[in-house]
Design a protein around this motif. Structure first.
Motif, PDB file in Angstrom:
ATOM      1  N   ARG A 223       0.617  -1.560  -0.316  1.00  0.00           N
ATOM      2  CA  ARG A 223       0.454   0.030  -0.331  1.00  0.00           C
ATOM      3  C   ARG A 223       0.915   1.410  -0.254  1.00  0.00           C
ATOM      4  NH1 ARG A 223      -5.399  -1.417   0.854  1.00  0.00           N
ATOM      5  NH2 ARG A 223      -5.643   0.911   0.526  1.00  0.00           N
TER       6      ARG A 223
ATOM      7  N   HIS B  72       1.751  11.873  -0.408  1.00  0.00           N
ATOM      8  CA  HIS B  72       1.181  13.365   0.967  1.00  0.00           C
ATOM      9  C   HIS B  72       2.127  14.743   0.187  1.00  0.00           C
ATOM     10  CE1 HIS B  72      -0.753  10.507   2.992  1.00  0.00           C
ATOM     11  NE2 HIS B  72       0.120  10.109   3.462  1.00  0.00           N
TER      12      HIS B  72
ATOM     13  N   HIS C  43       2.939  17.969   0.853  1.00  0.00           N
ATOM     14  CA  HIS C  43       2.242  19.904   1.389  1.00  0.00           C
ATOM     15  C   HIS C  43       2.270  20.751   1.065  1.00  0.00           C
ATOM     16  CE1 HIS C  43       3.333  16.091   4.202  1.00  0.00           C
ATOM     17  NE2 HIS C  43       3.430  16.943   4.931  1.00  0.00           N
TER      18      HIS C  43
ATOM     19  N   TYR D 238      -2.021  19.876  -3.794  1.00  0.00           N
ATOM     20  CA  TYR D 238      -1.612  18.506  -3.568  1.00  0.00           C
ATOM     21  C   TYR D 238      -2.261  17.196  -4.997  1.00  0.00           C
ATOM     22  CZ  TYR D 238      -6.233  18.069  -1.087  1.00  0.00           C
ATOM     23  OH  TYR D 238      -7.123  18.001  -0.988  1.00  0.00           O
TER      24      TYR D 238
ATOM     25  N   GLU E  84      -9.246   5.327  -0.778  1.00  0.00           N
ATOM     26  CA  GLU E  84      -9.648   6.800   0.094  1.00  0.00           C
ATOM     27  C   GLU E  84      -8.490   6.930   1.032  1.00  0.00           C
ATOM     28  OE1 GLU E  84     -12.998   7.513   3.007  1.00  0.00           O
ATOM     29  OE2 GLU E  84     -12.098   9.447   3.540  1.00  0.00           O
ATOM     30  N   VAL E  85      -7.662   5.883   1.701  1.00  0.00           N
ATOM     31  CA  VAL E  85      -6.865   6.362   2.197  1.00  0.00           C
ATOM     32  C   VAL E  85      -5.244   6.336   1.481  1.00  0.00           C
ATOM     33  CG1 VAL E  85      -5.918   5.849   4.324  1.00  0.00           C
ATOM     34  CG2 VAL E  85      -8.391   5.537   3.938  1.00  0.00           C
ATOM     35  N   SER E  86      -4.884   4.878   1.090  1.00  0.00           N
ATOM     36  CA  SER E  86      -3.666   4.965   0.091  1.00  0.00           C
ATOM     37  C   SER E  86      -3.898   3.869  -0.967  1.00  0.00           C
ATOM     38  CB  SER E  86      -3.141   4.228   0.947  1.00  0.00           C
ATOM     39  OG  SER E  86      -3.582   2.864   1.767  1.00  0.00           O
TER      40      SER E  86
ATOM     41  N   THR F 180       5.722  13.553   1.612  1.00  0.00           N
ATOM     42  CA  THR F 180       6.219  12.038   2.813  1.00  0.00           C
ATOM     43  C   THR F 180       5.308  11.366   1.520  1.00  0.00           C
ATOM     44  OG1 THR F 180       4.139  13.158   4.392  1.00  0.00           O
ATOM     45  CG2 THR F 180       6.180  13.706   4.839  1.00  0.00           C
TER      46      THR F 180
ATOM     47  N   HIS G  78       3.973   7.040   2.604  1.00  0.00           N
ATOM     48  CA  HIS G  78       3.921   5.674   3.638  1.00  0.00           C
ATOM     49  C   HIS G  78       3.689   4.802   3.070  1.00  0.00           C
ATOM     50  CE1 HIS G  78       3.907   7.931   6.970  1.00  0.00           C
ATOM     51  NE2 HIS G  78       3.621   9.221   6.585  1.00  0.00           N
TER      52      HIS G  78
ATOM     53  N   HIS H 217       0.601  15.201   8.670  1.00  0.00           N
ATOM     54  CA  HIS H 217       0.434  15.976   6.590  1.00  0.00           C
ATOM     55  C   HIS H 217      -0.604  16.619   6.618  1.00  0.00           C
ATOM     56  CE1 HIS H 217       4.345  13.221   7.268  1.00  0.00           C
ATOM     57  NE2 HIS H 217       2.863  12.309   7.667  1.00  0.00           N
TER      58      HIS H 217
ATOM     59  N   HIS I 160      -7.417  19.024   3.311  1.00  0.00           N
ATOM     60  CA  HIS I 160      -7.366  17.802   3.570  1.00  0.00           C
ATOM     61  C   HIS I 160      -5.880  17.375   4.500  1.00  0.00           C
ATOM     62  CE1 HIS I 160      -6.274  14.079   2.945  1.00  0.00           C
ATOM     63  NE2 HIS I 160      -6.245  14.267   1.678  1.00  0.00           N
TER      64      HIS I 160
ATOM     65  N   THR J  79      -3.448  14.726   6.705  1.00  0.00           N
ATOM     66  CA  THR J  79      -3.899  13.080   6.715  1.00  0.00           C
ATOM     67  C   THR J  79      -2.590  12.653   7.779  1.00  0.00           C
ATOM     68  OG1 THR J  79      -1.005  12.822   5.288  1.00  0.00           O
ATOM     69  CG2 THR J  79      -3.844  11.799   4.577  1.00  0.00           C
TER      70      THR J  79
ATOM     71  N   HIS K 173       0.066   9.493  10.695  1.00  0.00           N
ATOM     72  CA  HIS K 173       0.565   8.130  10.740  1.00  0.00           C
ATOM     73  C   HIS K 173       1.012   8.476  11.838  1.00  0.00           C
ATOM     74  CE1 HIS K 173       0.447   6.958   6.430  1.00  0.00           C
ATOM     75  NE2 HIS K 173       0.243   8.544   5.917  1.00  0.00           N
TER      76      HIS K 173
ATOM     77  N   ALA L  73     -11.399   8.401   8.233  1.00  0.00           N
ATOM     78  CA  ALA L  73     -10.727   7.288   7.462  1.00  0.00           C
ATOM     79  C   ALA L  73      -9.977   6.664   7.412  1.00  0.00           C
ATOM     80  CB  ALA L  73     -11.410   7.372   5.771  1.00  0.00           C
ATOM     81  N   ALA L  74      -9.473   5.558   8.134  1.00  0.00           N
ATOM     82  CA  ALA L  74      -8.204   4.809   8.276  1.00  0.00           C
ATOM     83  C   ALA L  74      -7.790   3.691   8.461  1.00  0.00           C
ATOM     84  CB  ALA L  74      -8.177   4.982  10.153  1.00  0.00           C
ATOM     85  N   ALA L  75      -6.693   3.643   8.448  1.00  0.00           N
ATOM     86  CA  ALA L  75      -5.529   1.650   7.296  1.00  0.00           C
ATOM     87  C   ALA L  75      -5.657   1.554   8.411  1.00  0.00           C
ATOM     88  CB  ALA L  75      -5.633   2.237   6.057  1.00  0.00           C
TER      89      ALA L  75
ATOM     90  N   ALA M 127      -3.038   5.144   9.430  1.00  0.00           N
ATOM     91  CA  ALA M 127      -3.291   6.021   8.361  1.00  0.00           C
ATOM     92  C   ALA M 127      -4.703   6.756   8.306  1.00  0.00           C
ATOM     93  CB  ALA M 127      -2.863   5.665   7.101  1.00  0.00           C
TER      94      ALA M 127
ATOM     95  N   SER N 146      -6.985   9.983   7.587  1.00  0.00           N
ATOM     96  CA  SER N 146      -7.266  10.985   5.812  1.00  0.00           C
ATOM     97  C   SER N 146      -8.489  11.723   6.408  1.00  0.00           C
ATOM     98  CB  SER N 146      -7.458   9.997   5.197  1.00  0.00           C
ATOM     99  OG  SER N 146      -8.131  10.753   4.207  1.00  0.00           O
TER     100      SER N 146
ATOM    101  N   ASP O 280     -10.969  14.664   5.228  1.00  0.00           N
ATOM    102  CA  ASP O 280     -11.281  15.718   4.534  1.00  0.00           C
ATOM    103  C   ASP O 280     -10.970  15.741   3.446  1.00  0.00           C
ATOM    104  OD1 ASP O 280     -13.432  17.630   6.188  1.00  0.00           O
ATOM    105  OD2 ASP O 280     -11.705  18.501   7.354  1.00  0.00           O
ATOM    106  N   SER O 281     -11.310  14.278   3.143  1.00  0.00           N
ATOM    107  CA  SER O 281      -9.986  13.685   1.863  1.00  0.00           C
ATOM    108  C   SER O 281     -11.444  14.369   0.862  1.00  0.00           C
ATOM    109  CB  SER O 281     -10.171  12.372   1.515  1.00  0.00           C
ATOM    110  OG  SER O 281      -9.869  12.727   0.230  1.00  0.00           O
TER     111      SER O 281
ATOM    112  N   ALA P  11     -13.088  11.177  -0.390  1.00  0.00           N
ATOM    113  CA  ALA P  11     -14.451  10.845  -0.040  1.00  0.00           C
ATOM    114  C   ALA P  11     -15.592  11.688  -0.256  1.00  0.00           C
ATOM    115  CB  ALA P  11     -13.514  11.021   1.241  1.00  0.00           C
TER     116      ALA P  11
ATOM    117  N   ALA Q 195     -17.307   9.215   3.108  1.00  0.00           N
ATOM    118  CA  ALA Q 195     -16.823   9.676   4.602  1.00  0.00           C
ATOM    119  C   ALA Q 195     -17.533   9.337   5.700  1.00  0.00           C
ATOM    120  CB  ALA Q 195     -16.161  10.656   3.936  1.00  0.00           C
TER     121      ALA Q 195
END
Lengths: 214, 214
Positions: A16, A20, A22, A26, A52-54, A89, A91, B20, B87, B89, B91, B127-129, B199, B201, B203-204, B207, B213
């Motif tokens: 995955r 990101h 900055h 983006y 959505e996350v990766s 960055t 991940h 981030h 947006h 993120t 980690h 939302a998180a992985a 990880a 996220s 306000d993507s 999403a 979201a």
């Protein structure tokens, strides 16, 4: 069943990845980097799904670690260039074995050996926090393969320091990814389920202030 | 040695966290969030060191998981607000046991039990992985505690879906962090070395486009 004839897809090899930038810009940077990556690489052996996350990159056929290394290096370097070297960055999570919620059926000694990854230098200096998790299940000391991998990283010529819960690698982005991918596949020859996480930082202003990014 | 009298520092309980903001103004946002966090929380039980890639937060004394949960929630929520909900993120790496490159000396059954974490809702949908790694060393099936933790996440009321190499959690930022912290401490009652990666996220735009979201 002998695992020696299994494809990367059957073993469950993939990653995955998220990038990101900055930057207010983006979305353009990420889309340009994805386009550059698919223009420059042959992605036929890969399954790519963006969430959505990766983004998930699974390997179906071919040299698994090399394809992941090429994809990660090209995507991160392309995003850095598309942002004119603003702070970026990325991940990454690399996984071998136990795909998804499937059961783990690989046996040590019956796992196909991977070719060593090689990458051309990118000219981009990276700092990265690296974690390697042999999920052994066999009662062996799980820290031993980690210490061996850290020793190999030090021998590779990149800068290696220890922090709590992670090892910090500094060097050309390609050299950092080469060390991480090769450590992960090396441990994966003996341990059926190996996961590695990497947090990569490029062009961080704190590094520029400290003068320690090189 | 009985581990039951050990402090969080002696067990080795802490996290690494990075935020981030996807914004040209990321330095101001991060500095404001750090300042808000140290204004709002009592950080006397914590050791905090900011590195180039991420910030280490180690727990010396007190309710370890609760302090980490408060710190993470406050820092991420403050950064989101300081950026006017651009947006963002974040980690996170949570670790218990085997601090740094020290040896692992904890014994199952001799690990102090942690209090359950509770957090007030933030009003921020995340939302998180999520990945959870019991680094067992005792020959037990390492996937069993993972499936138990996923079951508990589903029972908590947040939205839980499976992807390759990660479980996707959706809900209020506080509810997501509560599930992750409590799963990690629960596994840590039986497994001497447990690491969890997350990880997050907020306000993507993807999403918002997908409308998924919430």
């Amino acid at each position: 069943m002998s695992g020696l004839t299994l494809s990367p897809e059957q073993i469950g090899i993939g990653m995955r990845i998220s990038i990101h930038p900055h930057s207010d810009d983006y979305e353009r940077i990420i889309l340009e980097a994805l386009e550059t990556t698919s223009d420059q690489l042959d992605l036929t052996g890969l399954e790519i799904t963006t969430g959505e996350v990766s983004t998930y990159v699974g390997v179906k056929t071919g040299a698994a670690a090399q394809q992941l290394a090429d994809y990660a290096t090209t995507l991160i370097a392309s995003a850095s260039r598309a942002s004119n070297r603003q702070h970026l960055t990325s991940h990454l999570l690399f996984s071998r074995g136990c795909p998804g919620e499937a059961t783990c059926e690989l046996l040590p000694g019956e796992i196909p050996v991977e070719q060593t990854v090689t990458l051309e230098k990118t000219g981009l200096e990276a700092a990265a926090a690296w974690s390697l998790y042999p999920l052994a299940d066999d009662g062996s000391a799980h820290m031993d393969p980690i210490y061996a991998a850290i020793g190999q990283a030090k021998a590779s010529g990149i800068t290696v320091t220890s922090e709590h819960y992670a090892t910090i690698l500094r060097g050309d982005l390609a050299d950092v990814l080469t060390v991480v991918l090769n450590a992960w596949t090396k441990v994966g020859e003996d341990v059926p389920h190996v996961v590695s996480h990497l947090a990569v930082s490029l062009d961080s202003p704190s590094a520029q202030r400290q003068g320690d990014a090189a």
